[in-house]
Each structure stands twice: as structure tokens, then as C-alpha cells.
Write a protein that holds these residues in place. Structure first.
Motif, mmCIF file in Angstrom:
data_model
loop_
_atom_site.group_PDB
_atom_site.id
_atom_site.type_symbol
_atom_site.label_atom_id
_atom_site.label_comp_id
_atom_site.label_asym_id
_atom_site.label_seq_id
_atom_site.Cartn_x
_atom_site.Cartn_y
_atom_site.Cartn_z
ATOM 1 N N LEU A 24 6.547 -10.950 123.290
ATOM 2 C CA LEU A 24 7.826 -11.337 122.698
ATOM 3 C C LEU A 24 8.358 -10.272 121.745
ATOM 4 O O LEU A 24 9.572 -10.104 121.621
ATOM 5 N N SER A 25 7.468 -9.565 121.068
ATOM 6 C CA SER A 25 7.912 -8.545 120.115
ATOM 7 C C SER A 25 8.779 -7.500 120.804
ATOM 8 O O SER A 25 9.830 -7.095 120.288
ATOM 9 N N LEU A 28 12.088 -9.365 122.261
ATOM 10 C CA LEU A 28 13.059 -9.708 121.223
ATOM 11 C C LEU A 28 13.683 -8.454 120.610
ATOM 12 O O LEU A 28 14.859 -8.479 120.224
ATOM 13 N N PHE A 32 17.619 -7.878 120.725
ATOM 14 C CA PHE A 32 18.393 -7.639 119.507
ATOM 15 C C PHE A 32 19.273 -6.404 119.653
ATOM 16 O O PHE A 32 20.458 -6.416 119.300
ATOM 17 N N TYR A 147 9.347 -21.320 120.593
ATOM 18 C CA TYR A 147 9.613 -19.890 120.744
ATOM 19 C C TYR A 147 11.112 -19.606 120.776
ATOM 20 O O TYR A 147 11.548 -18.509 120.422
ATOM 21 N N TYR A 150 12.451 -18.335 117.564
ATOM 22 C CA TYR A 150 12.439 -16.883 117.354
ATOM 23 C C TYR A 150 13.624 -16.243 118.077
ATOM 24 O O TYR A 150 14.288 -15.340 117.560
ATOM 25 N N LEU A 151 13.872 -16.720 119.294
ATOM 26 C CA LEU A 151 14.970 -16.184 120.094
ATOM 27 C C LEU A 151 16.310 -16.421 119.400
ATOM 28 O O LEU A 151 17.150 -15.518 119.310
ATOM 29 N N VAL A 154 16.722 -14.107 116.399
ATOM 30 C CA VAL A 154 17.099 -12.745 116.789
ATOM 31 C C VAL A 154 18.563 -12.689 117.195
ATOM 32 O O VAL A 154 19.301 -11.767 116.813
#
Length: 523
Positions: A24-25, A28, A32, A147, A150-151, A154
């Protein structure tokens, strides 16, 4: 009839939480960068178009060109991800995005900038669609809510943090507006390297398949013709004219042919059986409204603060923070709540209603509206977008099998992007007409010939006499509220779509069937 499609699924054990976060890092980060490149220009555009002596129509098309190519290519990326390596396609889209970013930074005219942004949009469309697909492949819908927080965070940071970054770059003399395009390239390359190491997805290899490039081309052409008509109608030609009949008729004819092609080919880019499902169809309607909110809000609010209120690009970016906070908080809180309850509809309904309320608040803007009021309305728009945008995609992903996750996800993303494209184009055209009429009316009242007797762009305020600057500022400030009134009307459609969706529990498996049954189903 084409030969039956044979699938070979490369199996792998479920990813651990740590492995998911590592992958994911990279996902994302590139998401971004891609989204920020779309919003970073919102505060920089007045300066960019002013320096290049462009028009309001060109201002709109710098944004629309990117959205249009991203929209047109999204279903192609999605379909390819169902056929080939998702990881490889993500990396390819990043490379195209970087090349487009560099090209945009070196442009010398508005026409060149529009062309470079169109190329950049091809990679951006791939990134935005494939990140959703990759996440859907890794994480079951029930767990995806957490999750998605987080999305959403961002996306919030990119949607409103992008304009702030763009303002800082433009106001920094050592950098200049070209760095609005250059700055994303190194971060995209870093994301590319991270994904090479961390992203490991199963590949469904299919034989005897073809991508429907004809259908994709027809869809892109039909949408493009109609959007070009929107930009020039009532300015270059009338609503009732041969140009209108030719462009609208031609655009609708192309879309009609595309629909027929999609219904007959074995591997359509927009799978009609999925689109005809109630959940998908309603999610599409909702996504159109949310797309307009996400793109239209950042593009025209940035212009309102600078041209209509006289703030610097950096100040305009700071003034848009309430929208970012609204998106970030609502997407995070709603995501965790959905994972806990397994329900999605209540959050989508609430989000679309709040979105309408936020637009209603912005619809009364003029060049003297108090900033505290504007910030409150923007925060409501942000909350509405955060609660609905990602969850509309999730609602569709929850109903389809893993082999169709790419096409289904990209179809919703396609229509959300289309909503943004249409929104920016239509609202930009409306704004341009109202601003032009207002400026001409005020100049006539002052005894000045329409146009002020100068060939200078109205967006290049520093080159205009002080008295004309006041006219331009009041015209933009007073016209902006009207476009958000239109947005409110369209957002109501999103509420209707959300209310009509069937309540459904989020499933706890990546595929619609238990993993043990997958090999038998694909023999």
C-alpha cells in the motif's frame, strides 16, 4: 463465435497485514502523486494561463484534457488488468505519467500545455484505476473498509493539499509554475521502485482473448466531441446551429455505435452485463455526482479565491484546507465503521446528502462572502466526498468475482472521471459565459468598450488597469456561486442513486466463492 477463454490462475497465500501495508505504501504514494498532479494546477492555473496569455476556455481545457484522456483510457487499463499482470500495468502507467509530467513542465504555449496534459492523463487514468484494482485483489471487501480510510486520507491530501503545494511553488520565485509539473516525477519513480519490491499479485492468464480497442476508441471519440461542443457552444456558434447538430448528433451516434460494439464483442472494455446490474448502475450515477464535486470544487474554488477575492496562490491553497479535513476525517471514520458493521449503504446515503448541503452552501458565493461561511460549506462538501467516493467503488467490487474486479472497478472509476470531466467542462463553460457577460456589462456602464480595448487575458490581472481589475474580480466572484448551484442539482441525483441501492453485507473473502473452489471453477 470466438474460442472459449481459458483461465489459469497463479495461486498464492493471502497477504499478511504487514505485506499489505508495504504494498500500500507504494500504491498510495503513486496515487497521491497522480491525483495531486490533477489538483496542484488549480491554484497555479491563474498564474500559468496569465503568463501564457490564455483564455478562460483554455484554462478549463488544461484540466479537461487530462480528465478526458484519463476517462477514456480507464476502462482499457481495467480490462487489461483482468487479462495481464496488474503489477506490470501499474508500472507502465507510472512511466507514462512521468513522461507526461516532464513534457508539461517544458511547454511554451497553452496549446502545448493542453496536449502534454492530455498525454499525462493516459498514465493518470491507469494509476487511478489500477490502484483500486490492486487493492481489491489483495484485500476482501469486509476488511477493505479500514484500508479505504488510508485511501481516503491520501485522496483528501491530494485533493486539497495539491492546491496548497501548487500555491507555494508558484509563490516561490526560485521555482516557478513549471515545477508544479516537475515535482511529481521523482516521487512517481520512487513509487515505481517500491512497488517492484513489495507488490505481489496473483495473475489470471487467459488465452484467446482480445482487448476491444474499437469500443474504447468510439467511447473516447463520442465523449470528446460532446465536451468540445460544450466548450464552444453559445460562444463560437449558437445552441441552434449546424455545428450543434453535427457535434451533438455525431457524439451521440458514436456512443450508440460503441454500445452496440460493446454488446457484441467477447471482451468489452465496459462490460454491459455488469453495468446493467442494479448496484453497478446506481453506483455509476452516484459516481458522476461525486466526480463533479471532487474535480469541480478544487478547480473553481482555487480560481475563486485568487481571481474573485485577490488572494495569493499559497493563501488560496490554505483556504481550501477545510475540504481536505472533511474528506480525511469522514473517509477514515466511515471506513472503520463499515469494517465493523459490514454495512455500506447508510454511509453512502449520508455522504451524498451532506454533499448536496455543502453545494447548497457554496451556491450563494459572491465576491464578499465571509471566509468562515465558505470554509464551513467546503468542509461539508469534503465530508460528503469522503463518505461516498471510495464506497461507491467498494459497493460494486463487493458484487463481482475476482476475475471481473478490474473491469468492474475501472467502469465505476470511468464514470466518476467522466463526471469530473463533464463537470469541469460544463461548469467552466457556464463560468466563462457569465464572467464575459458581467465584465462587458460593467465596462459598458463605465463607458469603456467591451474587452477594455486590450488584447490582454482577463486572467492576467497584473497587466490590467486597477479599475478593470476590480471589474474582473467582482465578475468571477459573483459568477462562481452559480456553478455550484448547478452542482447541487446534479448531486441530488447521487442521493437518489444511493437511496435506491440494495442494502448488502460486505463479504469477507477476496472472491465471491471460497478460495478452495476457485480452481474447480476455472477448469
Amino acid at each position: 463465435m470466438s474460442a472459449p477463454t481459458m483461465d489459469r490462475v497463479e495461486q498464492q497465500s493471502p497477504m499478511t497485514h504487514r505485506e499489505i501495508m508495504e504494498a500500500l505504501s507504494g500504491l498510495l504514494l503513486v496515487l497521491f502523486v497522480a491525483m495531486a498532479s490533477s489538483t496542484i494546477v488549480s491554484t497555479a492555473l491563474p498564474k500559468i494561463i496569465g503568463d501564457l496569455n490564455g483564455s478562460q476556455t483554455q484554462y478549463t481545457w488544461v484540466v479537461t484534457a487530462t480528465l478526458l484522456t484519463a476517462t477514456a483510457t480507464t476502462p482499457i487499463w481495467g480490462k487489461l488488468s483482468d487479462l495481464y499482470s496488474k503489477k506490470l500495468l501499474v508500472q507502465l502507467s507510472i512511466v507514462l505519467f512521468v513522461l507526461g509530467s516532464l513534457a508539461a513542465g517544458f511547454t511554451q504555449t497553452t496549446e502545448q500545455l493542453i496536449a502534454a496534459r492530455a498525454f499525462q492523463g493516459i498514465g493518470m487514468g491507469g494509476v487511478q484505476a489500477l490502484v483500486q484494482v490492486a487493492i481489491a485483489t489483495m484485500i476482501p471487501p469486509r476488511e477493505r473498509g479500514r484500508y479505504n480510510g488510508y485511501l481516503g486520507g491520501v485522496m483528501a491530501l491530494a485533493t486539497v493539499g495539491g492546491p496548497l503545494l501548487g500555491g507555494l511553488i508558484v509563490d516561490t520565485e526560485a521555482l516557478g509554475w513549471r515545477w508544479c509539473f516537475f515535482i511529481g516525477a521523482p516521487f512517481a519513480v520512487i513509487a515505481l521502485l517500491v512497488l517492484q519490491k513489495t507488490l505481489h499479485l496473483p495473475v489470471i492468464r487467459r488465452e484467446n482473448v482480445k482487448v476491444d480497442y474499437l469500443g474504447a476508441t468510439l467511447i473516447a471519440a463520442g465523449v470528446s466531441v460532446i465536451l468540445i461542443w460544450v466548450s464552444f457552444v453559445d460562444g463560437s456558434f449558437g445552441w441552434v446551429s449546424w455545428q450543434t447538430f453535427a457535434m451533438v448528433g455525431g457524439g451521440l451516434a458514436l456512443l450508440g455505435i460503441a454500445t452496440r460494439v460493446e454488446s457484441r464483442v467477447a471482451e468489452p472494455v465496459v462490460p454491459l452485463p455488469i453495468v446493467r446490474q442494479r448496484t453497478t448502475a446506481l453506483a455509476i450515477l452516484g459516481s458522476l455526482a461525486v466526480g463533479m464535486a471532487m474535480f469541480g470544487g478544487s478547480v473553481f474554488l482555487g480560481q475563486y479565491f485568487q481571481i474573485g477575492r485577490g488572494y495569493s496562490p499559497t493563501e488560496a491553497g490554505l483556504l481550501m484546507i477545510p475540504m481536505m479535513i472533511g474528506i480525511m476525517l469522514s473517509s477514515t471514520i466511515a471506513g472503520k465503521a463499515m469494517t465493523k458493521s459490514g454495512k455500506i449503504k447508510p454511509y453512502v446515503v449520508a455522504g451524498t446528502i451532506i454533499l448536496v448541503i455543502g453545494f447548497a452552501g457554496l451556491s450563494v458565493l459572491d465576491h464578499e462572502t465571509p471566509l468562515w461561511y465558505i470554509g464551513s460549506a467546503m468542509a461539508l462538501v469534503g465530508v460528503g466526498v469522503g463518505m461516498s467516493m471510495q464506497n461507491l467503488v467498494l459497493a460494486v467490487q463487493n458484487t463481482v468475482s475476482l476475475k471481473d474486479i478490474g473491469a468492474a472497478s475501472s467502469t465505476v472509476a470511468f464514470f466518476r472521471s467522466l463526471g469530473g470531466t463533464i463537470g469541469v467542462s460544463v461548469l467552466g463553460a457556464v463560468l466563462a459565459r457569465r464572467v464575459t457577460d458581467s465584465i462587458n456589462e460593467q465596462l459598458t456602464a463605465m463607458g469603456v468598450p467591451a474587452g477594455g480595448g486590450s488584447g490582454t487575458s482577463s486572467l492576467n490581472l497584473s497587466s490590467l488597469p486597477e479599475s478593470i481589475q476590480h471589474v474582473v474580480r467582482s465578475a468571477y466572484g459573483d459568477a462562481t456561486g452559480h456553478i455550484f448551484l448547478i452542482s447541487m442539482g446534479i448531486a441530488v441525483i447521487g442521493v437518489v442513486a444511493a437511496v435506491a441501492m440494495k442494502p448488502a453485507k460486505l463479504r469477507s473473502t477476496v472472491d465471491v466463492t471460497a478460495p478452495a473452489k476457485v480452481p474447480a471453477a476455472t477448469k
